[in-house]
Design a protein around this motif. Structure first.
Motif, PDB file in Angstrom:
ATOM      1  N   LEU A   1      17.029  74.895 103.494  1.00  0.00           N
ATOM      2  CA  LEU A   1      15.531  74.400 103.842  1.00  0.00           C
ATOM      3  C   LEU A   1      14.941  74.530 105.168  1.00  0.00           C
ATOM      4  O   LEU A   1      15.980  74.581 106.177  1.00  0.00           O
ATOM      5  CB  LEU A   1      15.467  72.766 103.501  1.00  0.00           C
ATOM      6  N   SER A   2      13.887  74.841 105.302  1.00  0.00           N
ATOM      7  CA  SER A   2      13.243  74.736 106.712  1.00  0.00           C
ATOM      8  C   SER A   2      12.201  73.602 107.028  1.00  0.00           C
ATOM      9  O   SER A   2      11.500  73.220 105.851  1.00  0.00           O
ATOM     10  CB  SER A   2      12.511  76.042 106.635  1.00  0.00           C
ATOM     11  N   CYS A   3      12.191  73.534 108.254  1.00  0.00           N
ATOM     12  CA  CYS A   3      11.174  72.314 108.659  1.00  0.00           C
ATOM     13  C   CYS A   3      10.285  73.035 109.912  1.00  0.00           C
ATOM     14  O   CYS A   3      11.075  73.168 111.050  1.00  0.00           O
ATOM     15  CB  CYS A   3      11.984  71.036 109.019  1.00  0.00           C
ATOM     16  N   ALA A   4       9.061  73.134 109.607  1.00  0.00           N
ATOM     17  CA  ALA A   4       8.410  73.883 110.684  1.00  0.00           C
ATOM     18  C   ALA A   4       7.371  72.859 111.463  1.00  0.00           C
ATOM     19  O   ALA A   4       6.858  72.227 110.764  1.00  0.00           O
ATOM     20  CB  ALA A   4       7.527  75.217 110.094  1.00  0.00           C
ATOM     21  N   ALA A   5       7.433  73.010 112.803  1.00  0.00           N
ATOM     22  CA  ALA A   5       6.612  72.115 113.516  1.00  0.00           C
ATOM     23  C   ALA A   5       5.279  72.972 114.110  1.00  0.00           C
ATOM     24  O   ALA A   5       5.500  74.048 114.589  1.00  0.00           O
ATOM     25  CB  ALA A   5       7.201  71.440 114.618  1.00  0.00           C
ATOM     26  N   SER A   6       4.146  72.311 114.073  1.00  0.00           N
ATOM     27  CA  SER A   6       2.901  73.016 114.455  1.00  0.00           C
ATOM     28  C   SER A   6       2.712  72.713 116.076  1.00  0.00           C
ATOM     29  O   SER A   6       3.334  71.836 116.362  1.00  0.00           O
ATOM     30  CB  SER A   6       1.741  72.840 113.740  1.00  0.00           C
ATOM     31  N   GLY A   7       1.841  73.406 116.574  1.00  0.00           N
ATOM     32  CA  GLY A   7       1.629  73.303 118.000  1.00  0.00           C
ATOM     33  C   GLY A   7       2.573  73.730 118.787  1.00  0.00           C
ATOM     34  O   GLY A   7       3.370  74.491 118.878  1.00  0.00           O
TER      35      GLY A   7
ATOM     36  N   THR B   1      20.376  66.343  93.915  1.00  0.00           N
ATOM     37  CA  THR B   1      19.089  66.319  93.461  1.00  0.00           C
ATOM     38  C   THR B   1      18.032  65.189  93.979  1.00  0.00           C
ATOM     39  O   THR B   1      18.481  64.267  93.880  1.00  0.00           O
ATOM     40  CB  THR B   1      19.254  66.333  91.980  1.00  0.00           C
ATOM     41  N   ALA B   2      17.050  65.550  94.717  1.00  0.00           N
ATOM     42  CA  ALA B   2      16.294  64.533  95.352  1.00  0.00           C
ATOM     43  C   ALA B   2      15.306  65.293  95.999  1.00  0.00           C
ATOM     44  O   ALA B   2      15.186  66.659  96.149  1.00  0.00           O
ATOM     45  CB  ALA B   2      17.319  63.968  96.416  1.00  0.00           C
ATOM     46  N   LEU B   3      14.086  64.607  96.466  1.00  0.00           N
ATOM     47  CA  LEU B   3      13.113  65.122  97.316  1.00  0.00           C
ATOM     48  C   LEU B   3      13.734  64.976  99.031  1.00  0.00           C
ATOM     49  O   LEU B   3      13.967  64.081  99.318  1.00  0.00           O
ATOM     50  CB  LEU B   3      11.922  64.383  97.144  1.00  0.00           C
ATOM     51  N   TYR B   4      13.624  65.970  99.617  1.00  0.00           N
ATOM     52  CA  TYR B   4      14.113  66.310 100.857  1.00  0.00           C
ATOM     53  C   TYR B   4      13.146  66.169 102.025  1.00  0.00           C
ATOM     54  O   TYR B   4      12.013  67.156 101.684  1.00  0.00           O
ATOM     55  CB  TYR B   4      14.995  67.538 101.057  1.00  0.00           C
TER      56      TYR B   4
ATOM     57  N   TYR C   1       7.445  60.872 113.023  1.00  0.00           N
ATOM     58  CA  TYR C   1       6.647  62.011 112.063  1.00  0.00           C
ATOM     59  C   TYR C   1       7.517  62.323 110.906  1.00  0.00           C
ATOM     60  O   TYR C   1       8.659  62.590 110.956  1.00  0.00           O
ATOM     61  CB  TYR C   1       6.316  62.928 113.042  1.00  0.00           C
ATOM     62  N   TRP C   2       6.785  62.540 109.790  1.00  0.00           N
ATOM     63  CA  TRP C   2       7.585  63.038 108.608  1.00  0.00           C
ATOM     64  C   TRP C   2       6.584  64.394 108.106  1.00  0.00           C
ATOM     65  O   TRP C   2       5.582  64.176 108.015  1.00  0.00           O
ATOM     66  CB  TRP C   2       7.431  61.859 107.536  1.00  0.00           C
ATOM     67  N   GLY C   3       7.472  64.869 107.458  1.00  0.00           N
ATOM     68  CA  GLY C   3       6.792  65.989 106.494  1.00  0.00           C
ATOM     69  C   GLY C   3       6.557  65.624 105.102  1.00  0.00           C
ATOM     70  O   GLY C   3       6.865  64.368 104.780  1.00  0.00           O
ATOM     71  N   GLN C   4       6.129  66.600 104.332  1.00  0.00           N
ATOM     72  CA  GLN C   4       5.544  66.095 102.835  1.00  0.00           C
ATOM     73  C   GLN C   4       6.704  66.054 101.762  1.00  0.00           C
ATOM     74  O   GLN C   4       6.699  65.622 100.952  1.00  0.00           O
ATOM     75  CB  GLN C   4       4.499  66.968 102.438  1.00  0.00           C
ATOM     76  N   GLY C   5       8.054  66.784 102.225  1.00  0.00           N
ATOM     77  CA  GLY C   5       9.013  66.761 101.273  1.00  0.00           C
ATOM     78  C   GLY C   5       9.024  68.173 100.511  1.00  0.00           C
ATOM     79  O   GLY C   5       8.041  68.577 100.364  1.00  0.00           O
ATOM     80  N   THR C   6      10.288  68.374 100.172  1.00  0.00           N
ATOM     81  CA  THR C   6      10.271  69.601  99.130  1.00  0.00           C
ATOM     82  C   THR C   6      11.592  69.307  98.162  1.00  0.00           C
ATOM     83  O   THR C   6      12.519  68.487  98.369  1.00  0.00           O
ATOM     84  CB  THR C   6      10.705  70.661 100.001  1.00  0.00           C
ATOM     85  N   GLN C   7      11.332  69.682  97.130  1.00  0.00           N
ATOM     86  CA  GLN C   7      12.281  69.109  95.688  1.00  0.00           C
ATOM     87  C   GLN C   7      13.301  69.978  95.792  1.00  0.00           C
ATOM     88  O   GLN C   7      13.190  71.173  95.647  1.00  0.00           O
ATOM     89  CB  GLN C   7      11.373  69.261  94.428  1.00  0.00           C
ATOM     90  N   VAL C   8      14.308  69.581  95.725  1.00  0.00           N
ATOM     91  CA  VAL C   8      15.696  70.270  95.346  1.00  0.00           C
ATOM     92  C   VAL C   8      16.283  69.643  94.097  1.00  0.00           C
ATOM     93  O   VAL C   8      16.678  68.444  93.688  1.00  0.00           O
ATOM     94  CB  VAL C   8      16.752  69.988  96.480  1.00  0.00           C
ATOM     95  N   THR C   9      16.741  70.524  93.139  1.00  0.00           N
ATOM     96  CA  THR C   9      17.115  70.217  91.673  1.00  0.00           C
ATOM     97  C   THR C   9      18.589  71.073  91.619  1.00  0.00           C
ATOM     98  O   THR C   9      18.279  72.372  91.659  1.00  0.00           O
ATOM     99  CB  THR C   9      16.199  70.528  90.495  1.00  0.00           C
ATOM    100  N   VAL C  10      19.499  70.232  91.391  1.00  0.00           N
ATOM    101  CA  VAL C  10      20.731  71.129  91.075  1.00  0.00           C
ATOM    102  C   VAL C  10      21.141  70.701  89.656  1.00  0.00           C
ATOM    103  O   VAL C  10      21.304  69.521  89.220  1.00  0.00           O
ATOM    104  CB  VAL C  10      21.633  70.465  91.927  1.00  0.00           C
ATOM    105  N   SER C  11      21.233  72.035  88.813  1.00  0.00           N
ATOM    106  CA  SER C  11      21.414  71.681  87.271  1.00  0.00           C
ATOM    107  C   SER C  11      23.031  71.785  87.032  1.00  0.00           C
ATOM    108  O   SER C  11      23.713  72.303  88.063  1.00  0.00           O
ATOM    109  CB  SER C  11      21.006  72.972  86.707  1.00  0.00           C
ATOM    110  N   SER C  12      23.519  71.075  86.085  1.00  0.00           N
ATOM    111  CA  SER C  12      25.068  70.653  85.745  1.00  0.00           C
ATOM    112  C   SER C  12      25.425  71.746  84.896  1.00  0.00           C
ATOM    113  O   SER C  12      24.691  72.634  84.324  1.00  0.00           O
ATOM    114  CB  SER C  12      25.120  69.663  85.284  1.00  0.00           C
TER     115      SER C  12
END
Length: 122
Positions: free
Chosen positions: A20-26, A91-94, A111-122
């Motif tokens: 996962l990546s977390c990019a900051a603006s400015g 599995t969660a919203l990160y 400060y918080w980002g909007q989240g990105t979904q991770v789903t791990v299948s069994s």
């Protein structure tokens, strides 16, 4: 202020990996601690790990220690969460978040980002 955008989530099989990546603006936010949190459906938001500003000291929750790694790319103003040996319970919203403090409490982060979904299948 700091604006954060997460990316890199998706669907992966048990035992697989994602970054996962977390990019900051400015301007650079290198003085901030960046934390990763996750929230599964019906559960409380949970601390994953964090990386400090400047020195880049890392700290992980016990459940993630040894499988997850946080790193920073200072020229790109980006923080990464490398996740290996993934399990269905991951599995969660990160979310990524930023603070001038250092720690695992949700209340520390301004400060918080909007989240990105991770789903791990069994």
């Amino acid at each position: 202020q700091v604006q954060l955008v997460e990316s890199g989530g998706g669907l992966v099989q048990t035992g697989g990996s994602l970054r996962l990546s977390c990019a900051a603006s400015g301007r650079t936010f290198s003085v901030y601690t960046v934390g990763w949190f996750r929230q599964a459906l019906g559960k409380e938001r949970e601390f994953v790990g964090c990386i400090g500003g400047s020195g880049g000291t890392t700290y992980y929750a016990n459940a993630m220690k040894g499988r997850f790694t946080i790193s920073r790319d200072y020229p790109k103003n980006t923080v990464y969460l490398q996740m290996n040996s993934l399990k269905p319970e991951d599995t969660a919203l990160y979310y990524c978040a930023a603070t001038r403090a250092y720690g695992d409490a949700v209340s520390l982060y301004d400060y918080w980002g909007q989240g990105t979904q991770v789903t791990v299948s069994s």
